[in-house]
Design a protein around this motif. Structure first.
Motif, PDB file in Angstrom:
ATOM      1  N   THR A 109     -41.112  99.986  -4.821  1.00 15.99           N
ATOM      2  CA  THR A 109     -39.688 100.315  -4.866  1.00 15.99           C
ATOM      3  C   THR A 109     -38.909  99.215  -4.153  1.00 15.99           C
ATOM      4  O   THR A 109     -39.192  98.898  -2.998  1.00 15.99           O
ATOM      5  CB  THR A 109     -39.424 101.673  -4.181  1.00 15.99           C
ATOM      6  OG1 THR A 109     -40.220 102.665  -4.820  1.00 15.99           O
ATOM      7  CG2 THR A 109     -37.956 102.053  -4.278  1.00 15.99           C
ATOM      8  N   ALA A 110     -37.931  98.637  -4.853  1.00 18.08           N
ATOM      9  CA  ALA A 110     -37.072  97.598  -4.275  1.00 18.08           C
ATOM     10  C   ALA A 110     -35.709  98.211  -3.953  1.00 18.08           C
ATOM     11  O   ALA A 110     -35.074  98.804  -4.820  1.00 18.08           O
ATOM     12  CB  ALA A 110     -36.917  96.442  -5.254  1.00 18.08           C
ATOM     13  N   THR A 111     -35.279  98.071  -2.715  1.00 17.52           N
ATOM     14  CA  THR A 111     -33.990  98.601  -2.269  1.00 17.52           C
ATOM     15  C   THR A 111     -33.099  97.436  -1.851  1.00 17.52           C
ATOM     16  O   THR A 111     -33.510  96.616  -1.012  1.00 17.52           O
ATOM     17  CB  THR A 111     -34.193  99.547  -1.061  1.00 17.52           C
ATOM     18  OG1 THR A 111     -35.125 100.571  -1.431  1.00 17.52           O
ATOM     19  CG2 THR A 111     -32.881 100.177  -0.630  1.00 17.52           C
ATOM     20  N   PRO A 112     -31.882  97.335  -2.412  1.00 16.64           N
ATOM     21  CA  PRO A 112     -31.000  96.221  -2.036  1.00 16.64           C
ATOM     22  C   PRO A 112     -30.714  96.220  -0.536  1.00 16.64           C
ATOM     23  O   PRO A 112     -30.370  97.246   0.037  1.00 16.64           O
ATOM     24  CB  PRO A 112     -29.715  96.489  -2.826  1.00 16.64           C
ATOM     25  CG  PRO A 112     -30.111  97.428  -3.912  1.00 16.64           C
ATOM     26  CD  PRO A 112     -31.264  98.230  -3.388  1.00 16.64           C
ATOM     27  N   ASP A 113     -30.908  95.071   0.096  1.00 15.95           N
ATOM     28  CA  ASP A 113     -30.639  94.930   1.522  1.00 15.95           C
ATOM     29  C   ASP A 113     -29.322  94.192   1.753  1.00 15.95           C
ATOM     30  O   ASP A 113     -28.458  94.668   2.477  1.00 15.95           O
ATOM     31  CB  ASP A 113     -31.781  94.180   2.215  1.00 15.95           C
ATOM     32  CG  ASP A 113     -31.534  94.027   3.694  1.00 15.95           C
ATOM     33  OD1 ASP A 113     -31.541  95.064   4.389  1.00 15.95           O
ATOM     34  OD2 ASP A 113     -31.317  92.888   4.153  1.00 15.95           O
ATOM     35  N   HIS A 114     -29.178  93.013   1.140  1.00 16.26           N
ATOM     36  CA  HIS A 114     -27.944  92.248   1.287  1.00 16.26           C
ATOM     37  C   HIS A 114     -27.840  91.208   0.176  1.00 16.26           C
ATOM     38  O   HIS A 114     -28.809  90.942  -0.525  1.00 16.26           O
ATOM     39  CB  HIS A 114     -27.857  91.569   2.661  1.00 16.26           C
ATOM     40  CG  HIS A 114     -28.875  90.492   2.868  1.00 16.26           C
ATOM     41  ND1 HIS A 114     -30.156  90.745   3.333  1.00 16.26           N
ATOM     42  CD2 HIS A 114     -28.819  89.146   2.665  1.00 16.26           C
ATOM     43  CE1 HIS A 114     -30.822  89.608   3.421  1.00 16.26           C
ATOM     44  NE2 HIS A 114     -30.043  88.616   3.009  1.00 16.26           N
ATOM     45  N   THR A 115     -26.646  90.646   0.032  1.00 16.94           N
ATOM     46  CA  THR A 115     -26.398  89.569  -0.926  1.00 16.94           C
ATOM     47  C   THR A 115     -25.710  88.429  -0.200  1.00 16.94           C
ATOM     48  O   THR A 115     -24.780  88.656   0.574  1.00 16.94           O
ATOM     49  CB  THR A 115     -25.519  90.048  -2.097  1.00 16.94           C
ATOM     50  OG1 THR A 115     -26.157  91.160  -2.728  1.00 16.94           O
ATOM     51  CG2 THR A 115     -25.300  88.942  -3.117  1.00 16.94           C
ATOM     52  N   ARG A 116     -26.195  87.222  -0.428  1.00 19.34           N
ATOM     53  CA  ARG A 116     -25.554  86.029   0.130  1.00 19.34           C
ATOM     54  C   ARG A 116     -24.733  85.395  -0.992  1.00 19.34           C
ATOM     55  O   ARG A 116     -25.255  85.052  -2.039  1.00 19.34           O
ATOM     56  CB  ARG A 116     -26.574  85.037   0.654  1.00 19.34           C
ATOM     57  CG  ARG A 116     -25.928  83.737   1.176  1.00 19.34           C
ATOM     58  CD  ARG A 116     -26.922  82.789   1.783  1.00 19.34           C
ATOM     59  NE  ARG A 116     -27.605  83.360   2.927  1.00 19.34           N
ATOM     60  CZ  ARG A 116     -27.097  83.425   4.158  1.00 19.34           C
ATOM     61  NH1 ARG A 116     -25.904  82.941   4.407  1.00 19.34           N
ATOM     62  NH2 ARG A 116     -27.787  83.956   5.143  1.00 19.34           N
ATOM     63  N   ILE A 136     -15.771  75.526 -10.549  1.00 17.64           N
ATOM     64  CA  ILE A 136     -16.573  75.591  -9.329  1.00 17.64           C
ATOM     65  C   ILE A 136     -17.832  76.407  -9.616  1.00 17.64           C
ATOM     66  O   ILE A 136     -17.846  77.271 -10.491  1.00 17.64           O
ATOM     67  CB  ILE A 136     -15.792  76.188  -8.138  1.00 17.64           C
ATOM     68  CG1 ILE A 136     -15.241  77.568  -8.471  1.00 17.64           C
ATOM     69  CG2 ILE A 136     -14.688  75.259  -7.704  1.00 17.64           C
ATOM     70  CD1 ILE A 136     -14.581  78.254  -7.297  1.00 17.64           C
ATOM     71  N   ALA A 137     -18.895  76.105  -8.897  1.00 17.04           N
ATOM     72  CA  ALA A 137     -20.174  76.792  -9.083  1.00 17.04           C
ATOM     73  C   ALA A 137     -20.339  77.849  -8.009  1.00 17.04           C
ATOM     74  O   ALA A 137     -20.483  77.522  -6.833  1.00 17.04           O
ATOM     75  CB  ALA A 137     -21.323  75.790  -9.022  1.00 17.04           C
ATOM     76  N   ILE A 138     -20.269  79.117  -8.401  1.00 18.56           N
ATOM     77  CA  ILE A 138     -20.522  80.196  -7.451  1.00 18.56           C
ATOM     78  C   ILE A 138     -21.988  80.604  -7.572  1.00 18.56           C
ATOM     79  O   ILE A 138     -22.622  80.404  -8.611  1.00 18.56           O
ATOM     80  CB  ILE A 138     -19.596  81.412  -7.672  1.00 18.56           C
ATOM     81  CG1 ILE A 138     -19.806  82.020  -9.060  1.00 18.56           C
ATOM     82  CG2 ILE A 138     -18.147  81.019  -7.462  1.00 18.56           C
ATOM     83  CD1 ILE A 138     -19.073  83.332  -9.252  1.00 18.56           C
ATOM     84  N   ARG A 139     -22.528  81.174  -6.494  1.00 19.01           N
ATOM     85  CA  ARG A 139     -23.943  81.563  -6.491  1.00 19.01           C
ATOM     86  C   ARG A 139     -24.097  82.835  -5.660  1.00 19.01           C
ATOM     87  O   ARG A 139     -23.470  82.986  -4.612  1.00 19.01           O
ATOM     88  CB  ARG A 139     -24.779  80.445  -5.895  1.00 19.01           C
ATOM     89  CG  ARG A 139     -26.270  80.704  -5.942  1.00 19.01           C
ATOM     90  CD  ARG A 139     -27.026  79.410  -5.649  1.00 19.01           C
ATOM     91  NE  ARG A 139     -28.443  79.606  -5.689  1.00 19.01           N
ATOM     92  CZ  ARG A 139     -29.178  79.628  -6.794  1.00 19.01           C
ATOM     93  NH1 ARG A 139     -28.588  79.457  -7.953  1.00 19.01           N
ATOM     94  NH2 ARG A 139     -30.472  79.810  -6.744  1.00 19.01           N
ATOM     95  N   ALA A 140     -24.939  83.719  -6.146  1.00 18.24           N
ATOM     96  CA  ALA A 140     -25.257  84.951  -5.417  1.00 18.24           C
ATOM     97  C   ALA A 140     -26.770  85.095  -5.341  1.00 18.24           C
ATOM     98  O   ALA A 140     -27.468  84.920  -6.343  1.00 18.24           O
ATOM     99  CB  ALA A 140     -24.654  86.161  -6.115  1.00 18.24           C
ATOM    100  N   THR A 141     -27.259  85.393  -4.137  1.00 13.89           N
ATOM    101  CA  THR A 141     -28.683  85.646  -3.930  1.00 13.89           C
ATOM    102  C   THR A 141     -28.826  87.052  -3.360  1.00 13.89           C
ATOM    103  O   THR A 141     -28.346  87.328  -2.260  1.00 13.89           O
ATOM    104  CB  THR A 141     -29.298  84.617  -2.958  1.00 13.89           C
ATOM    105  OG1 THR A 141     -29.083  83.300  -3.479  1.00 13.89           O
ATOM    106  CG2 THR A 141     -30.783  84.864  -2.763  1.00 13.89           C
ATOM    107  N   ALA A 142     -29.442  87.933  -4.130  1.00 10.48           N
ATOM    108  CA  ALA A 142     -29.659  89.314  -3.693  1.00 10.48           C
ATOM    109  C   ALA A 142     -31.050  89.420  -3.072  1.00 10.48           C
ATOM    110  O   ALA A 142     -32.026  88.916  -3.627  1.00 10.48           O
ATOM    111  CB  ALA A 142     -29.536  90.268  -4.868  1.00 10.48           C
ATOM    112  N   THR A 145     -33.584  87.386  -5.648  1.00  7.39           N
ATOM    113  CA  THR A 145     -33.266  86.840  -6.957  1.00  7.39           C
ATOM    114  C   THR A 145     -31.882  86.206  -6.855  1.00  7.39           C
ATOM    115  O   THR A 145     -31.027  86.702  -6.123  1.00  7.39           O
ATOM    116  CB  THR A 145     -33.324  87.917  -8.062  1.00  7.39           C
ATOM    117  OG1 THR A 145     -33.077  87.308  -9.330  1.00  7.39           O
ATOM    118  CG2 THR A 145     -32.305  89.014  -7.831  1.00  7.39           C
ATOM    119  N   ALA A 146     -31.691  85.101  -7.554  1.00  6.82           N
ATOM    120  CA  ALA A 146     -30.420  84.381  -7.448  1.00  6.82           C
ATOM    121  C   ALA A 146     -29.873  84.083  -8.835  1.00  6.82           C
ATOM    122  O   ALA A 146     -30.617  83.957  -9.810  1.00  6.82           O
ATOM    123  CB  ALA A 146     -30.610  83.080  -6.674  1.00  6.82           C
ATOM    124  N   THR A 147     -28.564  83.967  -8.895  1.00  6.26           N
ATOM    125  CA  THR A 147     -27.904  83.579 -10.132  1.00  6.26           C
ATOM    126  C   THR A 147     -26.661  82.784  -9.779  1.00  6.26           C
ATOM    127  O   THR A 147     -26.116  82.901  -8.680  1.00  6.26           O
ATOM    128  CB  THR A 147     -27.545  84.812 -10.992  1.00  6.26           C
ATOM    129  OG1 THR A 147     -27.071  84.376 -12.268  1.00  6.26           O
ATOM    130  CG2 THR A 147     -26.470  85.666 -10.337  1.00  6.26           C
TER     131      THR A 147
END
Length: 109
Positions: free
Chosen positions: A5-12, A61-67, A92-94
Protein backbone atom coordinates in the motif's frame (compact mmCIF):
# COMPACT_ATOMS: atom_id res chain seq x y z
CA UNK A 1 -0.35 -13.26 -0.76
CA UNK A 2 1.32 -9.89 -0.32
CA UNK A 3 -0.21 -6.44 -0.60
CA UNK A 4 1.81 -3.22 -0.88
CA UNK A 5 0.00 0.00 0.00
CA UNK A 6 1.42 3.38 -1.07
CA UNK A 7 0.24 6.43 0.89
CA UNK A 8 1.08 9.95 -0.36
CA UNK A 9 3.51 11.63 2.04
CA UNK A 10 4.52 14.84 0.27
CA UNK A 11 5.13 16.48 -3.11
CA UNK A 12 8.13 18.61 -4.03
CA UNK A 13 7.19 21.30 -6.57
CA UNK A 14 9.73 23.13 -8.69
CA UNK A 15 7.95 26.14 -10.22
CA UNK A 16 10.56 26.62 -12.96
CA UNK A 17 10.84 30.39 -12.61
CA UNK A 18 13.96 30.46 -10.45
CA UNK A 19 12.00 30.37 -7.17
CA UNK A 20 13.04 27.69 -4.68
CA UNK A 21 11.28 24.34 -4.67
CA UNK A 22 8.43 23.93 -2.24
CA UNK A 23 7.45 20.83 -0.27
CA UNK A 24 3.74 20.29 0.27
CA UNK A 25 2.80 17.72 2.92
CA UNK A 26 0.09 15.11 2.47
CA UNK A 27 -1.80 14.02 -0.63
CA UNK A 28 -3.09 17.48 -1.59
CA UNK A 29 -6.57 18.09 -2.92
CA UNK A 30 -8.16 16.44 -5.96
CA UNK A 31 -8.19 18.48 -9.14
CA UNK A 32 -11.43 18.72 -11.11
CA UNK A 33 -11.49 19.70 -14.79
CA UNK A 34 -14.67 21.73 -14.21
CA UNK A 35 -12.91 23.86 -11.59
CA UNK A 36 -15.21 22.72 -8.79
CA UNK A 37 -12.23 22.23 -6.46
CA UNK A 38 -10.68 25.57 -7.42
CA UNK A 39 -10.71 28.52 -5.03
CA UNK A 40 -8.25 31.37 -5.50
CA UNK A 41 -7.62 31.51 -1.73
CA UNK A 42 -7.19 27.75 -1.35
CA UNK A 43 -5.29 26.28 -4.32
CA UNK A 44 -6.16 22.68 -5.30
CA UNK A 45 -2.78 21.43 -4.07
CA UNK A 46 -3.15 23.29 -0.77
CA UNK A 47 0.31 24.67 -1.52
CA UNK A 48 0.33 27.38 -4.17
CA UNK A 49 2.83 29.49 -6.05
CA UNK A 50 2.36 32.95 -7.52
CA UNK A 51 4.16 33.76 -10.75
CA UNK A 52 5.20 37.40 -11.03
CA UNK A 53 6.04 37.63 -14.73
CA UNK A 54 4.40 36.57 -17.97
CA UNK A 55 6.55 34.19 -20.03
CA UNK A 56 7.59 35.19 -23.55
CA UNK A 57 5.72 33.31 -26.33
CA UNK A 58 8.90 31.46 -27.32
CA UNK A 59 10.12 30.56 -23.79
CA UNK A 60 7.86 28.37 -21.66
CA UNK A 61 8.99 27.46 -18.17
CA UNK A 62 9.55 23.87 -17.05
CA UNK A 63 7.62 22.96 -13.92
CA UNK A 64 8.28 19.67 -12.11
CA UNK A 65 6.51 17.73 -9.38
CA UNK A 66 7.94 14.78 -7.45
CA UNK A 67 5.45 12.83 -5.34
CA UNK A 68 6.83 10.72 -2.48
CA UNK A 69 4.83 7.80 -1.09
CA UNK A 70 5.26 5.79 2.11
CA UNK A 71 5.05 2.04 1.45
CA UNK A 72 3.54 -0.58 3.74
CA UNK A 73 3.64 -4.29 3.04
CA UNK A 74 1.16 -6.76 4.50
CA UNK A 75 1.40 -10.51 3.95
CA UNK A 76 -0.64 -13.64 4.60
CA UNK A 77 1.12 -15.62 5.97
CA UNK A 78 3.34 -13.00 7.62
CA UNK A 79 6.59 -14.90 6.87
CA UNK A 80 6.22 -14.04 3.17
CA UNK A 81 7.01 -10.40 3.98
CA UNK A 82 10.49 -11.39 5.14
CA UNK A 83 11.23 -12.62 1.61
CA UNK A 84 10.39 -9.29 -0.04
CA UNK A 85 12.99 -6.52 -0.09
CA UNK A 86 10.71 -3.49 -0.43
CA UNK A 87 11.86 0.09 0.24
CA UNK A 88 9.99 2.13 2.85
CA UNK A 89 9.14 4.81 0.28
CA UNK A 90 9.06 5.45 -3.44
CA UNK A 91 8.74 8.51 -5.63
CA UNK A 92 7.50 9.42 -9.07
CA UNK A 93 8.16 12.64 -10.97
CA UNK A 94 6.66 14.46 -13.90
CA UNK A 95 7.34 17.73 -15.65
CA UNK A 96 5.63 19.98 -18.14
CA UNK A 97 6.38 23.10 -20.13
CA UNK A 98 3.90 25.88 -19.34
CA UNK A 99 3.32 29.49 -20.27
CA UNK A 100 2.38 32.13 -17.73
CA UNK A 101 -0.08 34.29 -19.65
CA UNK A 102 -1.44 36.51 -16.91
CA UNK A 103 -0.32 37.94 -13.56
CA UNK A 104 -2.41 39.97 -11.15
CA UNK A 105 -1.46 43.45 -10.12
CA UNK A 106 -2.14 44.94 -6.71
CA UNK A 107 -2.33 48.70 -6.22
CA UNK A 108 -1.28 49.98 -2.81
CA UNK A 109 -1.26 53.54 -1.62
Amino acid sequence: SATATATPDHTRWSPGDGSPSRVCQGPGKPWAADGSAADEHDPPSGCGHDYTEVTPPDRPIAIRATAVYDLELSCIPARICRLVDLPSSLSTATGRLVYVTQVRGVITR
